[in-house]
Design a protein around this motif. Structure first.
Motif, PDB file in Angstrom:
ATOM      1  N   GLY A 176       0.814  -1.205   0.000  1.00  0.00           N
ATOM      2  CA  GLY A 176       0.000   0.000   0.000  1.00  0.00           C
ATOM      3  C   GLY A 176       0.849   1.257   0.000  1.00  0.00           C
ATOM      4  O   GLY A 176       0.461   2.285  -0.552  1.00  0.00           O
ATOM      5  N   ASP A 177       2.015   1.170   0.632  1.00  0.00           N
ATOM      6  CA  ASP A 177       3.000   2.258   0.620  1.00  0.00           C
ATOM      7  C   ASP A 177       4.360   1.637   0.880  1.00  0.00           C
ATOM      8  O   ASP A 177       4.484   0.430   1.094  1.00  0.00           O
ATOM      9  N   ALA A 178       5.404   2.454   0.888  1.00  0.00           N
ATOM     10  CA  ALA A 178       6.770   1.941   0.991  1.00  0.00           C
ATOM     11  C   ALA A 178       7.047   1.232   2.317  1.00  0.00           C
ATOM     12  O   ALA A 178       7.996   0.440   2.420  1.00  0.00           O
ATOM     13  N   MET A 179       6.238   1.504   3.342  1.00  0.00           N
ATOM     14  CA  MET A 179       6.451   0.907   4.651  1.00  0.00           C
ATOM     15  C   MET A 179       5.519  -0.277   4.936  1.00  0.00           C
ATOM     16  O   MET A 179       5.513  -0.807   6.057  1.00  0.00           O
ATOM     17  N   THR A 185      10.116 -10.882   7.665  1.00  0.00           N
ATOM     18  CA  THR A 185       9.038 -11.649   7.043  1.00  0.00           C
ATOM     19  C   THR A 185       9.038 -11.498   5.533  1.00  0.00           C
ATOM     20  O   THR A 185       8.890 -12.483   4.804  1.00  0.00           O
ATOM     21  N   HIS A 186       9.218 -10.283   5.064  1.00  0.00           N
ATOM     22  CA  HIS A 186       9.063  -9.998   3.644  1.00  0.00           C
ATOM     23  C   HIS A 186      10.384  -9.675   2.960  1.00  0.00           C
ATOM     24  O   HIS A 186      11.236  -8.981   3.510  1.00  0.00           O
ATOM     25  N   GLY A 187      10.507 -10.154   1.729  1.00  0.00           N
ATOM     26  CA  GLY A 187      11.490  -9.640   0.811  1.00  0.00           C
ATOM     27  C   GLY A 187      10.862  -8.483   0.056  1.00  0.00           C
ATOM     28  O   GLY A 187       9.633  -8.337   0.037  1.00  0.00           O
ATOM     29  N   LEU A 188      11.690  -7.652  -0.558  1.00  0.00           N
ATOM     30  CA  LEU A 188      11.189  -6.482  -1.269  1.00  0.00           C
ATOM     31  C   LEU A 188      11.711  -6.454  -2.695  1.00  0.00           C
ATOM     32  O   LEU A 188      12.875  -6.764  -2.955  1.00  0.00           O
ATOM     33  N   ARG A 189      10.826  -6.027  -3.578  1.00  0.00           N
ATOM     34  CA  ARG A 189      11.209  -5.732  -4.955  1.00  0.00           C
ATOM     35  C   ARG A 189      10.736  -4.312  -5.248  1.00  0.00           C
ATOM     36  O   ARG A 189       9.537  -4.034  -5.207  1.00  0.00           O
ATOM     37  N   ILE A 190      11.676  -3.424  -5.507  1.00  0.00           N
ATOM     38  CA  ILE A 190      11.309  -2.035  -5.764  1.00  0.00           C
ATOM     39  C   ILE A 190      11.561  -1.669  -7.220  1.00  0.00           C
ATOM     40  O   ILE A 190      12.420  -2.247  -7.888  1.00  0.00           O
ATOM     41  N   SER A 191      10.800  -0.707  -7.696  1.00  0.00           N
ATOM     42  CA  SER A 191      11.035  -0.131  -9.025  1.00  0.00           C
ATOM     43  C   SER A 191      10.612   1.337  -8.977  1.00  0.00           C
ATOM     44  O   SER A 191       9.682   1.706  -8.260  1.00  0.00           O
ATOM     45  N   GLY A 212      20.365  -5.935  10.556  1.00  0.00           N
ATOM     46  CA  GLY A 212      19.888  -5.109  11.657  1.00  0.00           C
ATOM     47  C   GLY A 212      19.336  -3.766  11.203  1.00  0.00           C
ATOM     48  O   GLY A 212      19.359  -2.789  11.960  1.00  0.00           O
ATOM     49  N   TRP A 213      18.805  -3.725   9.980  1.00  0.00           N
ATOM     50  CA  TRP A 213      18.311  -2.474   9.414  1.00  0.00           C
ATOM     51  C   TRP A 213      16.876  -2.178   9.835  1.00  0.00           C
ATOM     52  O   TRP A 213      16.071  -3.090  10.032  1.00  0.00           O
ATOM     53  N   THR A 214      16.543  -0.911   9.903  1.00  0.00           N
ATOM     54  CA  THR A 214      15.158  -0.478  10.004  1.00  0.00           C
ATOM     55  C   THR A 214      14.535  -0.532   8.610  1.00  0.00           C
ATOM     56  O   THR A 214      15.229  -0.753   7.610  1.00  0.00           O
ATOM     57  N   LYS A 215      13.239  -0.272   8.535  1.00  0.00           N
ATOM     58  CA  LYS A 215      12.587  -0.243   7.229  1.00  0.00           C
ATOM     59  C   LYS A 215      13.185   0.838   6.342  1.00  0.00           C
ATOM     60  O   LYS A 215      13.446   0.615   5.151  1.00  0.00           O
ATOM     61  N   GLU A 216      13.388   2.021   6.913  1.00  0.00           N
ATOM     62  CA  GLU A 216      13.930   3.115   6.117  1.00  0.00           C
ATOM     63  C   GLU A 216      15.340   2.796   5.629  1.00  0.00           C
ATOM     64  O   GLU A 216      15.674   3.029   4.463  1.00  0.00           O
ATOM     65  N   GLU A 217      16.165   2.253   6.497  1.00  0.00           N
ATOM     66  CA  GLU A 217      17.525   1.891   6.111  1.00  0.00           C
ATOM     67  C   GLU A 217      17.518   0.835   5.009  1.00  0.00           C
ATOM     68  O   GLU A 217      18.333   0.886   4.076  1.00  0.00           O
ATOM     69  N   THR A 218      16.585  -0.099   5.104  1.00  0.00           N
ATOM     70  CA  THR A 218      16.471  -1.139   4.075  1.00  0.00           C
ATOM     71  C   THR A 218      16.114  -0.542   2.733  1.00  0.00           C
ATOM     72  O   THR A 218      16.712  -0.878   1.698  1.00  0.00           O
ATOM     73  N   LEU A 240       8.187   5.350  -5.225  1.00  0.00           N
ATOM     74  CA  LEU A 240       8.573   3.941  -5.230  1.00  0.00           C
ATOM     75  C   LEU A 240       7.374   3.030  -5.452  1.00  0.00           C
ATOM     76  O   LEU A 240       6.315   3.222  -4.842  1.00  0.00           O
ATOM     77  N   LYS A 241       7.541   2.034  -6.308  1.00  0.00           N
ATOM     78  CA  LYS A 241       6.596   0.929  -6.376  1.00  0.00           C
ATOM     79  C   LYS A 241       7.245  -0.229  -5.630  1.00  0.00           C
ATOM     80  O   LYS A 241       8.357  -0.649  -5.967  1.00  0.00           O
ATOM     81  N   VAL A 242       6.563  -0.725  -4.600  1.00  0.00           N
ATOM     82  CA  VAL A 242       7.144  -1.761  -3.751  1.00  0.00           C
ATOM     83  C   VAL A 242       6.259  -3.003  -3.773  1.00  0.00           C
ATOM     84  O   VAL A 242       5.048  -2.926  -3.518  1.00  0.00           O
ATOM     85  N   VAL A 243       6.862  -4.121  -4.090  1.00  0.00           N
ATOM     86  CA  VAL A 243       6.190  -5.424  -4.021  1.00  0.00           C
ATOM     87  C   VAL A 243       6.855  -6.221  -2.908  1.00  0.00           C
ATOM     88  O   VAL A 243       8.077  -6.320  -2.847  1.00  0.00           O
ATOM     89  N   ARG A 244       6.043  -6.731  -1.998  1.00  0.00           N
ATOM     90  CA  ARG A 244       6.578  -7.575  -0.938  1.00  0.00           C
ATOM     91  C   ARG A 244       6.314  -9.037  -1.283  1.00  0.00           C
ATOM     92  O   ARG A 244       5.353  -9.362  -1.986  1.00  0.00           O
ATOM     93  N   TYR A 245       7.190  -9.896  -0.777  1.00  0.00           N
ATOM     94  CA  TYR A 245       7.006 -11.330  -1.000  1.00  0.00           C
ATOM     95  C   TYR A 245       7.650 -12.086   0.151  1.00  0.00           C
ATOM     96  O   TYR A 245       8.370 -11.509   0.969  1.00  0.00           O
ATOM     97  N   GLN A 246       7.381 -13.361   0.232  1.00  0.00           N
ATOM     98  CA  GLN A 246       7.977 -14.195   1.262  1.00  0.00           C
ATOM     99  C   GLN A 246       8.842 -15.264   0.600  1.00  0.00           C
ATOM    100  O   GLN A 246       8.802 -15.445  -0.627  1.00  0.00           O
ATOM    101  N   GLY A 247       9.648 -15.922   1.407  1.00  0.00           N
ATOM    102  CA  GLY A 247      10.547 -16.927   0.858  1.00  0.00           C
ATOM    103  C   GLY A 247      10.689 -18.105   1.795  1.00  0.00           C
ATOM    104  O   GLY A 247      10.707 -17.945   3.018  1.00  0.00           O
ATOM    105  N   ARG A 248      10.783 -19.283   1.207  1.00  0.00           N
ATOM    106  CA  ARG A 248      10.995 -20.509   1.975  1.00  0.00           C
ATOM    107  C   ARG A 248      12.397 -20.997   1.656  1.00  0.00           C
ATOM    108  O   ARG A 248      12.672 -21.480   0.565  1.00  0.00           O
TER     109      ARG A 248
END
Length: 280
Positions: A176-179, A185-191, A212-218, A240-248
């Protein structure tokens, strides 16, 4: 989720590539590893079966630990990933993981210090386009090892120092937004686009927690990885367009692969001897 067999297959593929020999297929490895585990289990008394199995087959303990941890944080910095040219997002569902045959995936190679046990990234490349696992793991195991432009190609002499991690990607969602995501939990794909140039990059789910990053630092680090050179305090001005995903994820050391491979080689020699005796 990713399995010990997937890790074995990546090691087998890379070893075969570096040794100029034919690799076992994923199906052959899955069958062999099942026999390997059963044979080890059959030699252990029921009272101490679990403990002994974990000692005999280190990969089994890693499987159990990973199943409990799911895709939570790892203590090893292993997933500074690079994107392939094929990046069409696949909406893989966790409901089909039990019998999964194709998935978006990343293969990560790390070097493990024999002195300290610390790891360092040696190569990581993957794709957001769903791959048939037999073909995709084979392809990206080699690509991540020898074609990650951030590193020199992995050589045969390095094999004993390697660890492999396979991450199968799931649950892609537009943020919904960058945060709108969770560290660990999530990986990120930005464009994003700026001054006529398009940018894109990804971090796998364990990266932010490992560092050990915060969301902003990431997000700022990910934008830098994509090539953005703007002022750090101006990152929020970028659309930013941000897509979150998970990984096993599943990891394995070369020593575990070598233990299974020596067993498989011996089984093959025993089978050939039995056939020769039958013919005689």
């Amino acid at each position: 989720m990713a399995t010990a067999e997937h890790c074995l297959y990546c090691f087998e593929t890379l070893s075969a590539y570096l040794e100029s020999r034919k690799s076992m297929s994923l199906g052959e490895i899955e069958k062999s590893y099942g026999e390997y585990c059963k044979e080890a289990e059959a030699r252990v008394a029921p009272s101490d079966k679990t403990e002994s199995l974990e000692k005999r087959i280190p990969a089994l303990q890693r499987v159990a630990d990973s199943d409990l941890a799911e895709a939570s944080t790892s203590s090893l910095p292993s997933s500074g990933s690079s994107m392939s040219l094929t990046t069409d997002t696949a909406a893989t569902s966790t409901e089909s993981l039990a019998a999964i045959t194709e998935s978006p995936l990343f293969v990560t190679w790390n070097t493990v210090s024999s002195r300290t046990g610390n790891t360092s990234l040696r190569g990581c490349i993957g794709t957001f386009e769903a791959q048939e696992l037999g073909e995709g793991l084979s392809s990206y195991a080699v690509t991540a090892a020898v074609h990650d432009t951030r590193f020199d190609p992995i050589s045969k002499r390095e094999l004993p120092s390697l660890e492999v991690a396979v991450t199968l990607l799931t649950d892609f969602e537009d943020c919904g937004d960058a945060m709108d995501w969770e560290v660990g939990t999530h990986g990120l794909r930005i464009s994003f686009a700026e001054r006529g140039r398009r940018y894109g990059a990804t971090y796998l789910p364990d990266v932010a927690a490992e560092q050990g990053w915060t969301k902003e630092e990431t997000l700022v680090s990910l934008m830098r990885k994509a090539g953005w050179a703007g002022r750090r305090d101006k990152w929020q001005a970028v659309d930013l367009k941000v897509v979150r995903y998970q990984g096993r994820k599943k990891s394995m050391l070369y020593s575990e692969y070598k233990q299974w491979r020596e067993w498989a080689d011996q089984k093959g020699e025993d089978s050939e001897e039995d056939e020769d005796e039958d013919e005689a």
